[in-house]
Design an enzyme around this catalytic site. Structure first.
Site, PDB file in Angstrom:
ATOM      1  CG  ASN A 128      41.149  34.778  41.203  1.00  0.00           C
ATOM      2  OD1 ASN A 128      41.981  33.700  41.507  1.00  0.00           O
ATOM      3  ND2 ASN A 128      41.184  35.468  40.279  1.00  0.00           N
ATOM      4  CB  CYS A 145      37.486  40.557  40.901  1.00  0.00           C
ATOM      5  SG  CYS A 145      37.221  38.608  40.964  1.00  0.00           S
ATOM      6  CG  ASP A 187      30.951  40.308  41.140  1.00  0.00           C
ATOM      7  OD1 ASP A 187      30.959  39.166  40.226  1.00  0.00           O
ATOM      8  OD2 ASP A 187      31.128  40.043  42.222  1.00  0.00           O
ATOM      9  CB  CYS A 239      33.090  36.607  37.924  1.00  0.00           C
ATOM     10  SG  CYS A 239      31.730  35.391  38.489  1.00  0.00           S
ATOM     11  NE  ARG A 240      34.042  41.832  39.562  1.00  0.00           N
ATOM     12  CZ  ARG A 240      33.918  42.526  40.416  1.00  0.00           C
ATOM     13  NH1 ARG A 240      33.693  43.927  40.345  1.00  0.00           N
ATOM     14  NH2 ARG A 240      34.181  42.248  41.993  1.00  0.00           N
ATOM     15  CB  SER A 241      40.402  38.999  38.939  1.00  0.00           C
ATOM     16  OG  SER A 241      40.007  37.974  39.711  1.00  0.00           O
TER      17      SER A 241
END
Length: 159
Positions: free
Chosen positions: A11, A8, A125, A13-15
Site C-alpha cells: 500500500n 496491493c 510492482d 506504490c500501486r494501490s
C-alpha cells in the site's frame, strides 16, 4: 454510495497510485459525492507511511492529489464494506479471496481485468522494477475503464 478499495502488497506504490488516479477521474466525472475510494495492502510493513517517493513523483508530474494518504492493511470487514475490491495482481487477489473464505464480499477483481487489450495481466510492482511511468500508464487506462464499468453497473452518468 459506491465504495471502491484498491489493494496491493504494501500500500505504498500501486494501490495508492490507483486510488489517487481513480479519485481524480471520479472528480472529473462530477461523481465525487457518489463514491468512497480507499486503498490498502495485504502486508503490514508500511502501515502509516505515505506513498512511495516514486508514486508521489509520478502523481505530482500528472498533478494528481494524494494528500493525507497513509498505508494501511486490508481487513476482513473491508471485504464486506466495499462494493469493488480491486487487486493489483493475482497474488493480491488470491490473498483477498482466501481472507474472504466463504463470506459475502464485494466484487474482487484485478485492475487489469478492465484493460483486456493489455499484454500484461498484473500491474508490475514498481517497488521492485522502478518503472513508475509504466505502472502509471496501466493504472490510468484501467481506472478509466473501471469507472465506466462501475457507472454502467450502478446506473451512474458521467458528466
Amino acid at each position: 454510495m459506491v465504495r471502491v478499495l484498491f489493494v496491493c502488497l504494501g500500500n505504498i506504490c500501486r494501490s495508492p497510485m490507483a486510488e489517487a488516479v481513480f479519485r481524480k477521474k471520479v472528480e472529473e466525472a462530477n461523481l465525487s459525492d457518489r463514491f468512497d475510494i480507499d486503498s490498502a495492502g495485504t502486508g503490514d510493513w508500511h502501515i502509516g507511511k505515505p506513498p512511495h517517493e516514486g508514486t508521489r513523483n509520478i502523481l505530482d508530474q500528472y498533478k494528481i492529489d494524494y494528500s493525507g494518504m497513509k498505508a494501511r492493511k486490508v481487513t476482513k470487514p473491508d471485504l464486506q464494506n466495499y462494493d469493488y475490491i480491486i487487486a493489483m495482481d493475482a497474488e493480491n487477489a488470491g490473498n483477498l479471496n482466501a481472507m474472504a473464505e466463504h463470506e459475502q464480499t464485494g466484487e474482487i477483481a484485478r485492475l487489469l481485468d478492465f484493460l483486456p487489450e493489455s499484454d500484461v495481466v498484473d500491474v508490475p510492482d514498481p517497488y521492485y522494477t522502478g518503472n513508475f511511468e509504466e505502472v502509471y500508464e496501466l493504472v490510468n487506462k484501467s481506472c478509466e475503464k473501471l469507472l465506466s464499468y462501475i457507472c454502467k453497473q450502478e446506473n451512474l452518468k458521467k458528466s
